[in-house]
Motif scaffolding. Structure first.
Motif, PDB file in Angstrom:
ATOM      1  N   VAL A 113      42.934  35.175  17.011  1.00 50.63           N
ATOM      2  CA  VAL A 113      43.713  36.134  17.806  1.00 50.63           C
ATOM      3  C   VAL A 113      42.779  36.999  18.643  1.00 50.63           C
ATOM      4  CG1 VAL A 113      45.147  38.205  17.659  1.00 50.63           C
ATOM      5  CG2 VAL A 113      45.731  36.194  16.305  1.00 50.63           C
ATOM      6  N   ASP A 114      41.715  37.523  18.034  1.00 49.36           N
ATOM      7  CA  ASP A 114      40.756  38.353  18.771  1.00 49.36           C
ATOM      8  C   ASP A 114      40.049  37.549  19.859  1.00 49.36           C
ATOM      9  OD1 ASP A 114      41.391  40.508  17.196  1.00 49.36           O
ATOM     10  OD2 ASP A 114      39.711  40.254  15.823  1.00 49.36           O
ATOM     11  N   LEU A 115      39.720  36.300  19.543  1.00 54.32           N
ATOM     12  CA  LEU A 115      39.042  35.459  20.527  1.00 54.32           C
ATOM     13  C   LEU A 115      39.943  35.188  21.720  1.00 54.32           C
ATOM     14  CD1 LEU A 115      36.635  33.674  21.364  1.00 54.32           C
ATOM     15  CD2 LEU A 115      37.667  31.807  20.026  1.00 54.32           C
ATOM     16  N   ARG A 116      41.207  34.892  21.473  1.00 54.68           N
ATOM     17  CA  ARG A 116      42.130  34.627  22.574  1.00 54.68           C
ATOM     18  C   ARG A 116      42.289  35.855  23.460  1.00 54.68           C
ATOM     19  NH1 ARG A 116      48.465  33.054  21.840  1.00 54.68           N
ATOM     20  NH2 ARG A 116      48.412  35.069  20.764  1.00 54.68           N
ATOM     21  N   LEU A 117      42.393  37.028  22.862  1.00 54.86           N
ATOM     22  CA  LEU A 117      42.534  38.257  23.643  1.00 54.86           C
ATOM     23  C   LEU A 117      41.317  38.488  24.535  1.00 54.86           C
ATOM     24  CD1 LEU A 117      44.081  40.695  20.998  1.00 54.86           C
ATOM     25  CD2 LEU A 117      45.197  39.773  23.035  1.00 54.86           C
ATOM     26  N   GLU A 118      40.117  38.250  24.003  1.00 60.55           N
ATOM     27  CA  GLU A 118      38.899  38.484  24.787  1.00 60.55           C
ATOM     28  C   GLU A 118      38.785  37.507  25.954  1.00 60.55           C
ATOM     29  OE1 GLU A 118      34.038  38.809  24.238  1.00 60.55           O
ATOM     30  OE2 GLU A 118      35.326  38.554  22.479  1.00 60.55           O
ATOM     31  N   ILE A 119      39.017  36.217  25.692  1.00 60.13           N
ATOM     32  CA  ILE A 119      38.914  35.225  26.775  1.00 60.13           C
ATOM     33  C   ILE A 119      40.003  35.461  27.814  1.00 60.13           C
ATOM     34  CG2 ILE A 119      38.962  32.772  27.357  1.00 60.13           C
ATOM     35  CD1 ILE A 119      37.968  32.161  24.549  1.00 60.13           C
ATOM     36  N   ASP A 120      41.219  35.752  27.356  1.00 61.47           N
ATOM     37  CA  ASP A 120      42.331  35.957  28.281  1.00 61.47           C
ATOM     38  C   ASP A 120      42.097  37.184  29.157  1.00 61.47           C
ATOM     39  OD1 ASP A 120      44.946  35.111  29.213  1.00 61.47           O
ATOM     40  OD2 ASP A 120      45.696  36.955  28.312  1.00 61.47           O
ATOM     41  N   ASP A 121      41.561  38.245  28.570  1.00 64.14           N
ATOM     42  CA  ASP A 121      41.253  39.440  29.358  1.00 64.14           C
ATOM     43  C   ASP A 121      40.204  39.128  30.415  1.00 64.14           C
ATOM     44  OD1 ASP A 121      41.220  42.429  29.823  1.00 64.14           O
ATOM     45  OD2 ASP A 121      39.137  42.118  29.227  1.00 64.14           O
ATOM     46  N   HIS A 122      39.185  38.396  30.024  1.00 65.05           N
ATOM     47  CA  HIS A 122      38.134  38.034  30.975  1.00 65.05           C
ATOM     48  C   HIS A 122      38.679  37.101  32.057  1.00 65.05           C
ATOM     49  CE1 HIS A 122      33.939  37.590  32.201  1.00 65.05           C
ATOM     50  NE2 HIS A 122      34.239  36.335  32.443  1.00 65.05           N
ATOM     51  N   LEU A 123      39.565  36.204  31.666  1.00 58.99           N
ATOM     52  CA  LEU A 123      40.175  35.274  32.619  1.00 58.99           C
ATOM     53  C   LEU A 123      40.971  36.027  33.678  1.00 58.99           C
ATOM     54  CD1 LEU A 123      40.807  32.274  33.285  1.00 58.99           C
ATOM     55  CD2 LEU A 123      42.740  32.451  31.730  1.00 58.99           C
ATOM     56  N   ARG A 124      41.735  37.028  33.274  1.00 54.60           N
ATOM     57  CA  ARG A 124      42.594  37.759  34.209  1.00 54.60           C
ATOM     58  C   ARG A 124      41.797  38.671  35.139  1.00 54.60           C
ATOM     59  NH1 ARG A 124      45.016  41.245  31.776  1.00 54.60           N
ATOM     60  NH2 ARG A 124      44.573  40.883  29.583  1.00 54.60           N
ATOM     61  N   ARG A 125      40.801  39.366  34.608  1.00 56.18           N
ATOM     62  CA  ARG A 125      40.078  40.313  35.456  1.00 56.18           C
ATOM     63  C   ARG A 125      38.871  39.685  36.154  1.00 56.18           C
ATOM     64  NH1 ARG A 125      35.488  42.445  33.028  1.00 56.18           N
ATOM     65  NH2 ARG A 125      35.212  41.968  30.819  1.00 56.18           N
ATOM     66  N   GLY A 126      38.538  38.457  35.789  1.00 54.76           N
ATOM     67  CA  GLY A 126      37.347  37.849  36.351  1.00 54.76           C
ATOM     68  C   GLY A 126      37.530  37.209  37.714  1.00 54.76           C
ATOM     69  N   GLU A 127      38.751  37.240  38.256  1.00 52.59           N
ATOM     70  CA  GLU A 127      39.010  36.645  39.571  1.00 52.59           C
ATOM     71  C   GLU A 127      38.103  37.233  40.643  1.00 52.59           C
ATOM     72  OE1 GLU A 127      41.011  34.361  42.563  1.00 52.59           O
ATOM     73  OE2 GLU A 127      41.050  34.219  40.371  1.00 52.59           O
ATOM     74  N   ARG A 128      37.666  38.471  40.450  1.00 54.66           N
ATOM     75  CA  ARG A 128      36.835  39.114  41.463  1.00 54.66           C
ATOM     76  C   ARG A 128      35.527  38.361  41.693  1.00 54.66           C
ATOM     77  NH1 ARG A 128      36.002  41.913  36.793  1.00 54.66           N
ATOM     78  NH2 ARG A 128      33.874  42.554  36.272  1.00 54.66           N
ATOM     79  N   GLY A 129      35.009  37.697  40.657  1.00 54.56           N
ATOM     80  CA  GLY A 129      33.768  36.951  40.818  1.00 54.56           C
ATOM     81  C   GLY A 129      33.908  35.825  41.819  1.00 54.56           C
ATOM     82  N   ARG A 130      35.020  35.101  41.750  1.00 49.83           N
ATOM     83  CA  ARG A 130      35.253  34.022  42.710  1.00 49.83           C
ATOM     84  C   ARG A 130      35.490  34.581  44.102  1.00 49.83           C
ATOM     85  NH1 ARG A 130      40.024  29.679  41.874  1.00 49.83           N
ATOM     86  NH2 ARG A 130      41.278  31.553  42.189  1.00 49.83           N
ATOM     87  N   LYS A 131      36.187  35.731  44.183  1.00 56.22           N
ATOM     88  CA  LYS A 131      36.430  36.328  45.493  1.00 56.22           C
ATOM     89  C   LYS A 131      35.123  36.751  46.167  1.00 56.22           C
ATOM     90  CE  LYS A 131      40.598  36.015  46.725  1.00 56.22           C
ATOM     91  NZ  LYS A 131      40.886  35.304  47.995  1.00 56.22           N
ATOM     92  N   ILE A 132      34.212  37.327  45.394  1.00 57.65           N
ATOM     93  CA  ILE A 132      32.922  37.725  45.971  1.00 57.65           C
ATOM     94  C   ILE A 132      32.175  36.498  46.459  1.00 57.65           C
ATOM     95  CG2 ILE A 132      30.639  38.649  45.396  1.00 57.65           C
ATOM     96  CD1 ILE A 132      32.055  40.651  43.583  1.00 57.65           C
ATOM     97  N   ARG A 133      32.224  35.428  45.693  1.00 60.11           N
ATOM     98  CA  ARG A 133      31.502  34.209  46.078  1.00 60.11           C
ATOM     99  C   ARG A 133      32.123  33.550  47.307  1.00 60.11           C
ATOM    100  NH1 ARG A 133      32.473  28.803  44.665  1.00 60.11           N
ATOM    101  NH2 ARG A 133      30.668  27.471  45.054  1.00 60.11           N
ATOM    102  N   GLU A 134      33.458  33.443  47.341  1.00 53.50           N
ATOM    103  CA  GLU A 134      34.133  32.729  48.423  1.00 53.50           C
ATOM    104  C   GLU A 134      34.412  33.617  49.630  1.00 53.50           C
ATOM    105  OE1 GLU A 134      37.612  31.065  46.684  1.00 53.50           O
ATOM    106  OE2 GLU A 134      36.514  29.601  45.476  1.00 53.50           O
ATOM    107  N   GLY A 135      34.544  34.918  49.405  1.00 56.05           N
ATOM    108  CA  GLY A 135      34.826  35.845  50.493  1.00 56.05           C
ATOM    109  C   GLY A 135      36.268  36.323  50.470  1.00 56.05           C
TER     110      GLY A 135
END
Length: 440
Positions: free
Chosen positions: A193-215
């Motif tokens: 349960v804790d692992l799913r919450l951590e990965i899911d949180d990172h998955l949702r907020r991590g979109e910014r990394g792709r945006k910085i890379r792609e523009g």
């Protein structure tokens, strides 16, 4: 594992002050001796050498030897730094081609060997190409953080945790006859349960990394003749779009890639939005609406002379910035205090452009949370693998059959392993390393 000793021109082609040639593999020592007539020097010490093709001296420059495993690839590596004239480059390439046991490197092969020899994981390898391709400061900083291994370390920590969950479930299966299984499964579920919450949180907020890379995609929208094309040209610093007094001049989406405040931005000029347009202009309007729908930010351009257009606008925020162009045509003092939520500018004179650029940068930074926390995902394959891992954990938590539940956690482990390269991922490797240039 890669075979043979490879070589490449690792600097840019064409006329240059310095050209850097790199070799990697067990044949580096012999190649050095053949090309210089000398034994390899002390490791990691630049040495003055004359590079030869037989008895013909090609150039005098510098050479350095990196013995395995303390090199970029983990193999013996040699570099020659010579003058960057075309004749010298062609001469040394010819000498290398005639050297026994050497072959030209394929795209990305040096970095692939570094990965295969355990010098970096896949996310760090991807960061190398991102560094090479970086056009802006934010892209450069992000690539450096990923090259330092922050994202890879997070993925590996998640993978190890998933393996722990799997171990607990398998232990529960093995010790079910002794009555120990229920406690082990309960512990596995809590960790999962804790692992799913951590990965899911990172998955949702991590979109910014792709945006910085792609523009970031910024669409300029508005009615005809409000100055959208003039604004594009002003922000781009060149005449990228045709400017005319005739309404409906822009019939297609004109895109310009630029750096703005350290961010990579694609600025799109679109057709004027109006009713009753003829067929070709109507297609331009359809494309304009599509560009606005997919934009990260919309610049809504209005005519400063028409108060009915701008006085009830929301202004900056919610993915858009309201702009009143042609403010230079308003009487002096006629603008002040009337419309605090709309930015007055003049694409003709440049008035208000600094405030507009700051507003765009503020919107991008705020919307995508571009803080330097070091852990971001940057590619679609990262997102797909994390999403599959989260789905696998979810199915594990819903299943009562321990054998089936264990298989879902195995899937999670495999998906997380794909990100860093801890599974058989030949297809993934081919996809990643073909993006590289020759010599890297």
């Amino acid at each position: 594992m890669a075979e043979g000793t490879i070589y490449a021109l690792s600097s840019s082609g064409g006329r240059a002050g310095v050209a850097v040639f790199r070799l990697s593999g067990d044949g580096c020592r012999l190649a050095w001796e053949r090309l210089t007539g000398r034994e390899v020097p002390e490791p990691r010490m630049m040495t003055r050498v004359r590079v030869r093709d037989g008895s013909d001296v090609i150039d005098e420059g510098l050479g350095v030897f990196f013995p395995k495993p303390r090199s970029f690839t983990g193999e013996d590596v040699v570099e020659f730094h010579v003058h960057g004239g075309r004749a010298i480059v062609q001469g040394l390439l010819g000498a290398l081609a005639k050297s026994p046991g050497l072959r030209p490197a394929e795209a990305g092969e040096f970095t692939r060997r570094a990965f295969e020899n355990g010098k970096m994981d896949l996310t760090e390898a991807e960061a190398v190409i991102d560094l090479i391709d970086a056009d802006t400061e934010t892209q450069r900083r992000q690539a450096l953080r990923q090259k330092d291994g922050e994202f890879g370390k997070a993925c590996e920590r998640w993978r190890v945790t998933a393996i722990r969950v799997l171990g607990l479930v398998e232990a529960a299966i093995d010790f079910s006859d002794e009555g120990l299984g229920d406690g082990l499964v309960e512990e596995a579920r809590k960790v999962a349960v804790d692992l799913r919450l951590e990965i899911d949180d990172h998955l949702r907020r991590g979109e910014r990394g792709r945006k910085i890379r792609e523009g970031f995609y910024v669409a300029i929208v508005g009615e005809p003749n409000v100055g959208k094309s003039s604004l594009l040209n002003r922000l781009a610093g060149r005449d990228a779009a045709i400017v005319s007094e005739t309404a409906g001049t822009t019939r297609d989406v004109i895109e310009v890639r630029m750096a703005l405040g350290g961010y990579a931005v694609t600025l799109a000029d679109t057709a004027g939005l109006r009713e009753g347009a003829e067929a070709i202009e109507e297609e331009g309007i359809r494309r304009a609406k599509a560009a606005a729908d997919r934009a990260d930010l919309r610049l809504e351009v209005l005519d400063a002379r028409d108060e009915d257009l701008w006085q009830n606008r929301a202004g900056v925020g919610n993915g858009s910035i309201a702009i009143a162009n042609k403010a230079d045509l308003i009487d002096e003092g006629g603008w002040s205090g009337k419309h605090p939520t709309v930015l007055p500018i003049s694409a003709k004179t440049g008035y208000g452009l600094d405030a507009l650029e700051n507003a765009i940068i503020g919107q991008i930074a705020g919307a995508w949370e571009t803080r330097d926390d070091g852990v971001v995902w940057t590619r679609e394959r990262h997102r797909l693998a994390m999403a599959a891992a989260v789905d696998g954990i979810g199915r594990f938590l819903r299943l009562d059959e321990e054998d089936l539940a264990a298989e879902e956690i195995r899937r999670c482990v495999r998906e997380l392993g794909k990100i860093v390269g801890k599974v058989d991922v030949e297809d993934v490797l081919d996809m990643i390393f073909r993006e590289f240039c020759i010599g890297k």
